[in-house]
Design a protein around this motif. Structure first.
Motif, PDB file in Angstrom:
ATOM      1  N   UNK A  21       0.828  -1.202   0.000  1.00 32.92           N
ATOM      2  CA  UNK A  21       0.000   0.000   0.000  1.00 32.92           C
ATOM      3  C   UNK A  21       0.866   1.257   0.000  1.00 32.92           C
ATOM      4  N   UNK A  22       1.831   1.290   0.881  1.00 31.22           N
ATOM      5  CA  UNK A  22       2.703   2.461   1.004  1.00 31.22           C
ATOM      6  C   UNK A  22       3.472   2.742  -0.285  1.00 31.22           C
ATOM      7  N   UNK A  23       3.920   1.674  -0.939  1.00 36.47           N
ATOM      8  CA  UNK A  23       4.730   1.832  -2.150  1.00 36.47           C
ATOM      9  C   UNK A  23       3.925   2.158  -3.406  1.00 36.47           C
ATOM     10  N   UNK A  24       2.722   1.595  -3.544  1.00 34.42           N
ATOM     11  CA  UNK A  24       2.028   1.674  -4.819  1.00 34.42           C
ATOM     12  C   UNK A  24       0.987   2.789  -4.935  1.00 34.42           C
ATOM     13  N   UNK A  25       0.356   3.181  -3.841  1.00 35.53           N
ATOM     14  CA  UNK A  25      -0.664   4.227  -3.932  1.00 35.53           C
ATOM     15  C   UNK A  25      -0.016   5.532  -4.391  1.00 35.53           C
TER      16      UNK A  25
END
Length: 155
Positions: A73-77
């Motif tokens: 979540x942290x990397x892709x959003x």
């Protein structure tokens, strides 16, 4: 050994303070289960054009599978789809290395907190835990974009 300890702290921090947990509205939803250990994840992805506007999930399982979903979540959003695929492919390469890849600065720039899973790659049974949410994201993305988009990307 200091690096291993730092990596363990990153994983535990994401497990205790998850990013993106709690299902929100999405363009596609998938449910994946790791039959080896019973870890589960339901993941939703939402796009704004080619930009990932949200990845949300609910899951249960070990700290590795749950922390990996948080890192995803942290990397892709907020990332463009092509950039997100590069991150996913780099993470997959690290996880399939069986501990043979030592993350360098370039890999750390791409993976950020996900490099904390480098030690996990030494344990094949745990690799499936770390990859559970990433494979769910890949499938949810294919679903959200439709079959024609999938064929176009792989052609």
């Amino acid at each position: 050994m200091k690096l291993d300890s730092m990596y363990q702290e990153v994983i535990l921090d994401h497990y205790k303070n998850p990013h993106g947990k709690g299902l929100r509205e999405g363009d596609a939803e998938v449910h994946h289960v790791n039959p080896t250990c019973g870890d589960e994840i339901t993941l939703r992805v939402r796009y704004d054009g080619e930009t990932i506007s949200d990845v949300s999930y609910e899951g249960q399982g070990c700290s590795i599978s749950q922390a990996s979903a948080s890192v995803l979540n942290e990397l892709l959003v907020g990332k463009e789809l092509d950039q997100a695929r590069t991150i996913q492919e780099t993470f997959l390469e690290l996880m399939q290395s069986r501990g043979q890849i030592e993350p360098d600065d370039a890999m750390e720039d791409v993976l950020e907190d996900a490099v904390a899973f480098a030690g996990v790659s030494k344990y094949p049974a745990r690799v499936k835990c770390a990859l559970l949410s990433w494979m769910a994201w890949k499938d949810a993305t294919a679903q959200a974009l439709g079959e024609d988009s999938v064929k176009e990307r792989t052609a």
